[in-house]
Enzyme design. Structure first.
Site, PDB file in Angstrom:
ATOM      1  N   CYS A 159       0.832  -1.201   0.000  1.00 13.40           N
ATOM      2  CA  CYS A 159       0.000   0.000   0.000  1.00 13.40           C
ATOM      3  C   CYS A 159       0.865   1.249   0.000  1.00 13.40           C
ATOM      4  CB  CYS A 159      -0.959   0.073   1.183  1.00 13.40           C
ATOM      5  SG  CYS A 159      -2.164  -1.226   1.243  1.00 13.40           S
ATOM      6  N   ARG A 182       6.276  -0.659  -4.094  1.00  8.94           N
ATOM      7  CA  ARG A 182       5.829  -1.269  -2.846  1.00  8.94           C
ATOM      8  C   ARG A 182       4.897  -2.457  -3.100  1.00  8.94           C
ATOM      9  NH1 ARG A 182       6.571   2.077   1.456  1.00  8.94           N
ATOM     10  NH2 ARG A 182       4.761   1.336   2.576  1.00  8.94           N
ATOM     11  N   GLY A 237      -2.057  -0.749   6.219  1.00  8.38           N
ATOM     12  CA  GLY A 237      -1.931  -1.467   7.495  1.00  8.38           C
ATOM     13  C   GLY A 237      -3.117  -2.397   7.671  1.00  8.38           C
ATOM     14  N   LYS A 243      16.042 -15.356  -5.000  1.00  5.77           N
ATOM     15  CA  LYS A 243      16.098 -14.391  -6.106  1.00  5.77           C
ATOM     16  C   LYS A 243      15.423 -14.973  -7.341  1.00  5.77           C
ATOM     17  CE  LYS A 243      16.627 -11.270  -4.730  1.00  5.77           C
ATOM     18  NZ  LYS A 243      16.750 -11.257  -3.326  1.00  5.77           N
TER      19      LYS A 243
HETATM   20  C1  F6R Z   1      13.517 -10.582  -1.187  1.00  6.21           C
HETATM   21  C2  F6R Z   1      13.200  -9.482  -0.293  1.00  6.21           C
HETATM   22  C3  F6R Z   1      12.488  -9.808   0.956  1.00  6.21           C
HETATM   23  C4  F6R Z   1      12.975  -8.896   2.094  1.00  6.21           C
HETATM   24  C5  F6R Z   1      12.119  -9.134   3.349  1.00  6.21           C
HETATM   25  C6  F6R Z   1      12.591  -8.276   4.497  1.00  6.21           C
HETATM   26  O1  F6R Z   1      14.191 -10.136  -2.325  1.00  6.21           O
HETATM   27  O2  F6R Z   1      13.480  -8.338  -0.575  1.00  6.21           O
HETATM   28  O3  F6R Z   1      12.619 -11.150   1.304  1.00  6.21           O
HETATM   29  O4  F6R Z   1      14.314  -9.164   2.351  1.00  6.21           O
HETATM   30  O5  F6R Z   1      10.784  -8.836   3.061  1.00  6.21           O
HETATM   31  O6  F6R Z   1      12.471  -6.927   4.203  1.00  6.21           O
HETATM   32  P1  F6R Z   1      13.284  -5.841   4.993  1.00  6.21           P
HETATM   33  O7  F6R Z   1      14.732  -6.058   4.722  1.00  6.21           O
HETATM   34  O8  F6R Z   1      12.785  -4.546   4.448  1.00  6.21           O
HETATM   35  O9  F6R Z   1      12.962  -6.032   6.443  1.00  6.21           O
END
Ligand code: F6R
Length: 608
Positions: free
Chosen positions: A2, A27, A102, A485
């Protein structure tokens, strides 16, 4: 997950909101909408689908005149993606409208309470409850209505609210979902993230939990949830809009992969001083660091994979036990945190709901939390006791690359620092390791420049059904990330396995032609991994090996080999991950996938 943008000022609001929402596309979303006050009433246009649909419906915002409005990109949680469930949501007489990021956890109770009082609901969302609840509490004072609602709702939210009665104002508030506000000579803005408004202003305010902001065209006021006025200082954003643009690359993901040499340099070099590692942000003396008994690393997704590498590196170099937990598990498993432990949470966005909850859980138990965070001023950065920033700059592609690489560097530095103060690394070895770290940016660059070879190889696998990644120790950690990935952006099923574990069940999935990527960067494990490669090859697998230049013996067991340059084995992840990122990327491109915005995924996972 969102995106919210709002504007009130001298210019037509709709085009500014559309532009801001386009900067938040990364996002993840499935529908989009806008509410604009036209001088008499609030008009809403919303639709399921990409932002382009909303742009076409409103002719780039032209058909929605007005100088005050809020917009939203929705990532469905409650109710399927459709026009009705898209935000903004109205109260019954269309005088109050809300956008929300949220989850309102007690929405069913609130919905029942409102239904009993005669309110009727048109959508399946939790958000619509907010519009009716605001209506219920609104008696001519919008600030009072907003704060009363905040006292009733449980869960997480970032909100933008318009009242037709007060068309010269936007209200914004948040709890556990990100929201910033900004100001320029042209007006005031709200947004889920800085890139949405960076074109218009560098002066932003980070809204804290349960603060309420009243924005007018030329000023804004901050209030507590009890309506007391607050003073807040703005932050000047130093980085450039270019950092959030594609700069000629086909995708943000490719651009961000190419930024990795810089990211690594920026995260590393400021912390190397006079042949030593200085991490001032730790705010810990050498004695305190040396006295640590245990480290708990907590994170989600790729950040968790960086943490798994961190476990091997910290245990190896500093000889301290490290536990790594998925944040969603840690927060509910009543973890045993012993005296002398430090908790390290890792997060690119700094907004991941589970990681934030794990941080709070640790703090509540009296433990200091170090955040390894990329987004400056994010919730985790603000709530952690100490923050070690990864200087990767804004990461837009949903699949992380450069932030992950920066997280690895932060963990290496931490491991070496603790190892040194505990006397586990002798000065000569320490110096050699610093030398190896400094070589990483050039070595990464070299691997990136090898992209054509990997692209060719990847093109052969666009039709693959399953791909397995195997490795031992740090190579297992690399496999976890390589596999994620590939699968998250190409939608090809993939699993990462500790190489020695494959034969305990999963090997039965290997068929003629199945691709198995074997990662082998740890010299003491070369021979072991070769044995595992031979096992899968004997069952028909095609084996891709990613290994070090010295390991020529691997050619006997592999069908295709990608070599990485020489480095200290503890740092091999930083190099071996590059061809695997490129592989995932090119398979996804070859399949025609939406690489930067894979289906069902959100960049910032602000709900649990
Ligand atoms: C995969 C990816 C996600 C984030 C995970 C944690 O490419 O980007 O697995 O690593 O959602 O996100 P953060 O690092 O923002 O807490």
């Amino acid at each position: 997950m969102c995106g919210i943008v709002g504007y009130i000022g001298k210019k037509q609001a709709a085009p500014i909101i559309l532009d801001g929402l386009s900067k938040l596309e990364y996002r993840g979303y499935d529908s989009a909408g806008m509410a604009i006050y036209d001088g008499e009433k609030i008009n809403i246009t919303k639709s399921v689908g990409r932002l382009k649909v909303l742009e076409n419906l409103t002719r780039g915002g032209e058909t929605m005149p007005g100088f005050c409005g809020i917009g939203h990109t929705r990532w469905a949680t409650h109710g399927v993606p459709n026009d009705t469930n898209a935000h903004p949501h109205f109260n019954a007489d269309e005088t109050i409208t809300v956008v929300h990021n949220g989850i309102i956890e007690n929405y069913l109770q609130l919905r029942q309470m409102l239904a009993d009082k005669g309110y009727r609901f048109v959508s399946d969302t939790d958000t619509e409850v907010l519009a009716h609840l605001l209506d219920y509490y609104y008696k001519g004072n919008p600030l009072e209505a907003v704060t009363k609602v905040l006292h009733r709702v449980e869960g997480s939210y970032a909100l933008g609210i318009l009242f037709a009665d007060c068309p010269d104002q936007i209200f914004a508030t948040r709890k556990d979902s990100p929201l910033i506000v900004g100001q320029s000579d042209e007006g005031c803005f709200i947004a889920s993230d800085v890139p949405a408004i960076l074109k218009y202003t560098r002066k932003v305010y980070y809204v804290d939990n349960q603060e309420v902001v009243r924005l007018r065209a030329d000023h804004m006021h901050f209030y507590t949830v009890d309506e007391e006025e607050l003073r807040k200082d703005p932050v000047t954003i130093e980085w450039d809009t270019d950092a959030a643009e594609k700069a000629g690359y086909e995708h943000f993901m490719l651009k961000e992969m190419y930024e990795q040499p810089k990211t690594v340099t920026d995260t590393l070099m400021p912390r190397i001083k006079d042949d030593d590692i200085v991490i001032e942000e730790l705010h810990m003396t050498d004695e305190e660091l040396a006295a640590l008994k245990k480290i708990h690393i907590v994170a989600c997704g790729s950040a968790y994979h960086a943490g798994v590498t961190g476990k091997y590196v910290i245990e190896g170099l500093a000889r301290i036990p490290v536990e790594v937990d998925l944040a969603s598990e840690f927060r509910y498993r009543d973890p045993i945190l012993e005296e002398g432990s430090m908790v390290v949470v890792i997060s690119q966005s700094g907004e991941t709901a589970d990681t934030l909850a794990a941080l709070r859980e640790s703090k509540a138990r009296g433990f200091k939390v170090l955040g390894i965070v990329n987004v400056v001023g994010s919730s985790i950065a603000r709530e952690a006791d100490n923050v070690m920033y990864t200087w990767a700059g804004p990461e837009i592609a949903v699949a992380t690359t450069k932030a992950y690489s920066a997280q690895l560097i932060a963990l290496y530095l931490l491991a070496m620092k603790i190892g040194k103060v505990r006397g586990k690394i002798d000065p000569e070895a320490f110096s050699a390791m610093l030398g190896d770290l400094k070589c990483l940016p050039d070595q990464i660059e070299m691997l990136l420049n090898n992209k054509l070879k990997i692209q060719k190889f990847a093109n052969r696998y666009v039709g693959a059904k399953d791909v397995f990644f195997i490795g031992r120790g740090i190579d297992y950690a690399i496999s976890l990330e390589g596999s994620l990935k590939l699968k998250e952006i190409s939608y090809i099923h993939s699993e990462a396995y500790a190489a020695g574990e494959l034969k305990h069940g999963t090997i039965s999935l290997i068929e003629e032609g199945t691709l198995v990527a074997a990662v082998s960067t740890q010299p003491e494990l070369y021979a072991k991994t070769i044995s595992n490669m031979v096992e899968v090859k004997a069952r028909g697998a095609f084996v891709l090996a990613v290994t070090c230049e010295e390991n020529k013996a691997i050619e006997k067991a592999a069908d295709y080999v990608i070599y990485i340059p020489e480095t200290n084995p503890y740092f091999a992840n930083s190099l071996a991950i590059i061809p695997l990122q490129l592989f995932g990327y090119y398979v996804a491109v070859g399949k025609g996938c939406d690489v930067d915005k894979p289906r069902n995924l959100a960049k910032s996972v602000t709900v649990e």
